[in-house]
Design an enzyme around this catalytic site. Structure first.
Site, short mmCIF file in Angstrom:
data_model
loop_
_atom_site.label_atom_id
_atom_site.label_comp_id
_atom_site.label_asym_id
_atom_site.label_seq_id
_atom_site.Cartn_x
_atom_site.Cartn_y
_atom_site.Cartn_z
N ASP A 94 0.83 -1.34 -0.11
CA ASP A 94 0.02 0.04 0.18
C ASP A 94 0.86 1.31 0.05
O ASP A 94 1.77 1.44 1.02
CB ASP A 94 -0.91 0.32 1.13
CG ASP A 94 -2.27 -1.05 1.22
OD1 ASP A 94 -2.10 -1.67 -0.16
OD2 ASP A 94 -3.06 -1.05 2.13
N GLY B 34 -6.10 -9.93 1.06
CA GLY B 34 -5.87 -11.32 1.59
C GLY B 34 -4.93 -11.47 2.61
O GLY B 34 -5.04 -11.86 3.75
N ALA B 35 -3.89 -10.57 2.32
CA ALA B 35 -2.67 -10.56 3.27
C ALA B 35 -3.18 -9.87 4.53
O ALA B 35 -2.88 -10.26 5.52
CB ALA B 35 -1.59 -9.70 2.96
N ASN C 96 -20.12 -5.08 2.62
CA ASN C 96 -20.49 -3.69 3.21
C ASN C 96 -21.86 -3.34 2.32
O ASN C 96 -22.25 -4.07 1.53
CB ASN C 96 -19.60 -2.57 3.34
CG ASN C 96 -19.01 -2.09 1.90
OD1 ASN C 96 -19.75 -2.43 0.83
ND2 ASN C 96 -17.82 -1.55 1.89
N THR D 241 -21.56 -5.30 7.04
CA THR D 241 -21.10 -4.48 7.86
C THR D 241 -21.58 -3.21 7.50
O THR D 241 -21.62 -2.57 6.32
CB THR D 241 -19.45 -4.51 7.72
OG1 THR D 241 -19.08 -4.42 6.36
CG2 THR D 241 -18.95 -5.88 8.33
N ASP E 198 -11.31 -5.70 6.64
CA ASP E 198 -10.27 -7.03 6.51
C ASP E 198 -10.02 -7.45 8.08
O ASP E 198 -9.84 -8.87 8.34
CB ASP E 198 -9.04 -6.58 6.13
CG ASP E 198 -9.09 -6.32 4.58
OD1 ASP E 198 -10.03 -6.72 3.86
OD2 ASP E 198 -8.50 -5.45 3.96
N GLY F 80 -3.16 2.93 8.53
CA GLY F 80 -2.80 1.56 7.85
C GLY F 80 -3.75 0.55 7.95
O GLY F 80 -4.99 0.72 8.51
O1 RIB Z 1 -9.26 -3.44 2.37
C1 RIB Z 1 -7.78 -2.62 2.21
C2 RIB Z 1 -7.24 -3.05 1.03
O2 RIB Z 1 -7.60 -2.92 -0.21
C3 RIB Z 1 -5.63 -2.35 1.02
O3 RIB Z 1 -4.77 -2.84 1.98
C4 RIB Z 1 -5.54 -2.13 -0.26
O4 RIB Z 1 -4.36 -3.27 -0.68
C5 RIB Z 1 -6.75 -2.81 -0.96
O5 RIB Z 1 -6.36 -4.32 -1.19
#
Ligand code: RIB
Length: 301
Positions: A12, A40-41, A179, A216, A248, A283
């Protein structure tokens, strides 16, 4: 208990701006931060920080962003042994965050467009939850969920960003988390206003017995439609710094708790509190709470 996430890995590029730019407008940012990202991460990070063994299946390119994302996954305790290396760039996201904490995100798929789902679901000790989003090819998500279901795993799908291909995957998930804007896209209506409208729209997405559709609602909490009941949970009132990655955090912690055998109501409550902690910091993955913080916040919520 194990959470297996199949999804995107992005670096990001985060710019803090006084307000989000209008079309055609140039806005001066206060600075640039390079932070771990990708839905995903991020969801894998939220689950691992919650103390549940977590595996990420995704792809990175052969560049500095890929190396940084591998290091970030290791630091978060995510098992990235099934993350694939592909030639070319790692996925990146340009993220603008305003002083109100709102964001605007543009992604470049890079390696995420080339990820392949494994033939077989990885061997997991105990209950497994398989999690995916929509920043990787839909055909690969379908393959991942088919393998997960064959292995007896619970499937959780976060169809973000919303797209026509994602609509076909909703029926494959035991739990769908989205959402209000995504909900509106999938039911083909205006963004629903009020609980009754959200519930009516969410019920349109429930396609089989036992499936949960979880909407959400940001600072207003969450509304979840299940087989025989609707759950409505409020979110703690907190000061908002940056909402990037809040969804996430919610998905990762929800998956973590479901893998431990928590009931859906309890898992949703914990996920709401975890997301409310993440919005208080900058972040996406960088803002996510560890389990002890969530436990402490649950006591006072
Ligand atoms: O959901 C947030 C994420 O969406 C960010 O980290 C960005 O990389 C996008 O994938």
């Amino acid at each position: 208990m194990t959470v297996v996430v199949f999804g995107s890995i992005n670096r990001d590029l985060v710019m803090r701006v006084p307000r989000l730019p209008l079309a055609g407008e140039t806005v001066a940012a206060r600075g640039l931060d390079l932070l771990p990202g990708g839905k995903g991460a991020n969801q894998a990070t939220a689950s691992a920080l919650h103390g549940v063994p977590t595996m990420l299946i995704g792809a990175v390119g052969d560049d500095e962003h890929g190396a940084a994302m591998r290091a970030a996954m290791a630091a978060a305790g995510v098992d990235a042994s099934l993350v694939q290396n592909v030639a070319g760039p790692t996925g990146v996201a340009n993220v603008f965050v305003s002083d109100e904490g709102e964001n605007q995100i543009v992604i470049v798929a890079g390696a995420n467009a080339h990820v392949a789902a494994p033939e077989a679901f990885p061997a997991c000790a105990g209950r497994a939850v398989a999690v995916a989003q929509a920043e990787v090819p839909a055909a690969q998500v379908a393959r991942f969920f088919a393998a997960a279901r064959a292995a007896g795993a619970l499937t959780l799908f976060n169809p973000a960003p919303a797209s026509a291909e994602g609509a076909d995957l909703i029926a494959l998930a035991d739990v769908v988390v989205l959402n209000e804007t995504e909900l509106a896209f999938f039911v083909g209506s205006a963004v629903p206003d009020g609980d009754a409208a959200v519930e009516a729209a969410a019920r349109q997405l429930v396609s089989r017995r036992g499936q949960w559709v979880v909407v959400t609602l940001g600072g207003a909490g969450v509304l979840a439609c299940g087989p025989d009941e609707t759950l409505r949970l409020s979110a703690p009132r907190v000061p908002v710094v940056d909402t990037t990655g809040a969804g996430d955090t919610f998905c990762g912690v929800l998956a973590a708790r479901l893998s431990e055998g928590a009931g859906i109501g309890e898992a949703l409550r914990v996920a709401c509190v975890a997301a409310s902690l993440s919005v208080q910091r900058m972040g996406a993955a960088a803002s996510m709470p560890v389990r002890a913080e969530v436990e402490a916040a649950l006591v006072v919520s």
